[in-house]
Design an enzyme around this catalytic site. Structure first.
Site: not given
Length: 571
Positions: A146, A149-151, A320
């Site tokens: 995750h 994907q997020e950062t 993801r």
């Protein structure tokens, strides 16, 4: 989640309620408009609604260590907490370095260890046969999928100019510490700030601050900064509301992600409990395609945008899943036969129909609005679990009492409530509880001005009566069989009266029979509803030609007001 049934949906429940919990509010001697309730009754009411073992598991998962202990954590030292030592063993610095070649300098392995050290449940011990090390490693790899994907950098492996080391995209986590396009000192993400609502009262925005995304999980908005601050700083919401940059520039940049990983968002379970299988999906969730596997963690994070068949080829969930599969293969994470990596086949948690659900647990308290005939004014003097966010959490010690005392008195016409030690609760005669569980009896007979609660006893003319429900001004001797009192002991002696001589009625004169009078049918344009009349369920009235039917007992509620959840419906 399959658990003991604790919740009855508000709109599927009877307006008139009966509770297994005894609540005996007494008039507040210090406030003529208020009542006092005992601490033991408050504790019993809370315990009755949170008896399912998951509540204790959730609360334990959110326990934290003091910041002074956390900030003493460093790589390889003997005083590190046990869960930190486990992380150092299953995910050493070499693994961290392998996945963070592109990471921002604010993210370090020591800060990662401190973030985990704040929460003993992350990579904690399992004593029931589950493999603690395997669960720990799977939790970390799930988090990194995750993070990617997020950062992440999201740079293709063959893009040599931007990715000279030819790193896999799942090796490009934690590139961004602040949301792209935002800098410190810039106001932003202040939607809702300053409104007169409970969120702003509990988590007030600080002037000049921006609550844009920061940290590995990109924490955003004031209500999330405030809630996270309370966890990090022993209940102090203002610390991060005043200094949100700490979520970017300290070990909180990773702790915010661990906090999210451990926090259930009812009806969503905590991500940890999907991975370690403490969570058991309910039939309702299974029918919606929600079970074990990485796909459900996507649903927890962003299901409304990334899950469902319409999002099968969408970039975010596809990324993801690619990152998870790459990481799981590299670190040899075993995938069970019943685990699914995708969530396109799942309904988002927010789309589940929870009307009438009895197999889902909720984690927020709100006032119980139901009517209780045996309590003063019909008020519940309780709070109940609800499926939406409120100011009071069932996972926070003391929040139930806050809900009761803060909720009552904040609504127009509702009484205020104080919670007091049991020893401060007196019986109607002014005495205290006798301590042996027996119901004290009023020694001086019944009083018209005193309040009597369910179970209270009085003696009138040598006869003992017991109150069936809360009442005031109802004489036990004349209440009748269906009144507020029941006879406990003694014999009621009927009054002695002199016999009355028979009265001879005169013979009436013979008259012609009068034809029956037929009542006219009500004019469909007139109203048959009376504001001062009490109506029971099923009774009907007409207003301006429209027929309405009572859903439950009501008095003074205009049927034509068209209140969606009111006591009337069109017949």
């Amino acid at each position: 989640m399959k658990h003991t049934a604790l919740f009855t949906a508000l709109f599927g429940a009877s307006f008139f309620a009966h509770s297994a919990i005894t609540m005996t509010p007494q008039p507040d001697p210090d406030n003529a408009a208020g009542y006092i309730v005992s601490q033991s009754e408050i504790a019993a009411a809370e315990a009755a609604q949170t008896s399912d073992p998951m509540y204790a598991i959730w609360s334990q998962a959110l326990e934290t260590r003091p910041n002074a202990t956390v900030e003493a954590i460093d790589e390889g030292i003997a005083t590190n907490p046990i869960n930190v030592k486990r992380v150092e063993r299953v995910f050493p610095r070499s693994d961290w370095d392998f996945l963070t070649h592109m990471a921002a300098p604010e993210y370090t392995y020591t800060r990662f260890l401190r973030a985990i050290g704040k929460f003993p449940a992350f990579c904690g011990d399992y004593t029931d046969g589950r493999d603690s090390d395997a669960i720990c490693k799977k939790s970390i790899i799930t988090a990194f999928a995750h993070f990617s994907q997020e950062t992440g950098g999201h740079i293709a492996k063959d893009n040599i100019s931007d990715n000279p080391l030819a790193l896999e995209e799942w090796q490009q986590a934690l590139v961004h510490v602040r949301e792209m396009g935002w800098i410190e000192g810039q106001e932003g993400y202040t939607t809702g700030c300053g409104q007169d609502d409970w969120q702003n009262k509990r988590w007030p925005c600080s002037a000049g601050q921006g609550y844009f995304g920061r940290g590995a999980k990109q924490l955003s908005y004031h209500f999330n900064y405030g809630a996270f601050s309370e966890v990090m700083y022993a209940g102090d919401a203002t610390k991060l509301l005043n200094e949100p940059a700490l979520v970017a520039d300290s070990w909180l940049n990773l702790a915010s992600a661990i906090w999210f990983f451990l926090t259930p968002q009812a009806p969503k379970p905590a991500m940890l409990h999907v991975i370690d299988r403490t969570w058991v999906p309910s039939q309702r969730e299974l029918d919606a395609g929600i079970g074990y596997g990485f796909g459900t963690t996507i649903n927890i994070i962003n299901g409304g945008i990334e899950c469902g068949e319409q999002n099968k080829t969408k970039g975010q969930p596809v990324n993801r899943i690619r990152y998870w599969e790459g990481l799981a293969a590299h670190y040899e994470i075993p995938i069970a036969a019943d685990e699914v990596n995708t969530c396109w086949q799942q309904l988002p948690f927010g789309s589940l129909n929870l009307q009438g659900a009895t197999d889902v647990l909720y984690t927020n308290w709100d006032g119980n609005w139901k009517y209780y005939s045996d309590r003063p004014g019909g008020y519940s003097f309780e709070c109940e679990l609800v499926g939406y966010q409120t100011a009071y959490s069932a996972l926070e010690k003391g929040d139930y009492e806050k809900c009761v005392t803060n909720f009552y008195g904040s609504h127009a016409g509702w009484p205020t409530v104080r919670v007091v030690p049991d020893a401060d609760i007196t019986n109607p005669d002014g005495g205290t509880d006798n301590g042996n569980g027996e119901t004290p009896t009023e020694p001086n007979g019944w009083s018209e001005t005193k309040v009597y609660n369910t179970g209270d006893q009085v003696v009138v003319n040598g006869v003992t009566y017991q109150a069936k429900y809360w009442n005031q001004g109802v004489n036990p001797a004349t209440a009748g069989e269906w009144g507020a009192w029941t006879l406990v002991s003694g014999q009621v002696t009927p009054p002695v009266t002199e016999p009355t001589p028979p009265v001879t009625e005169p013979t009436p004169p013979v008259t012609e029979p009068t034809p029956p009078v037929t009542e006219p049918t009500p004019d469909t344009g007139s109203s048959t509803w009376l504001a001062d009349k009490a109506y029971t369920a099923g009774e009907q009235v007409i207003i301006d030609g429209v027929r309405y039917q009572a859903k439950y007992w009501t008095q003074g509620d205009d049927p034509a007001a068209n209140k969606q959840w009111g006591p009337w419906k069109k017949a």
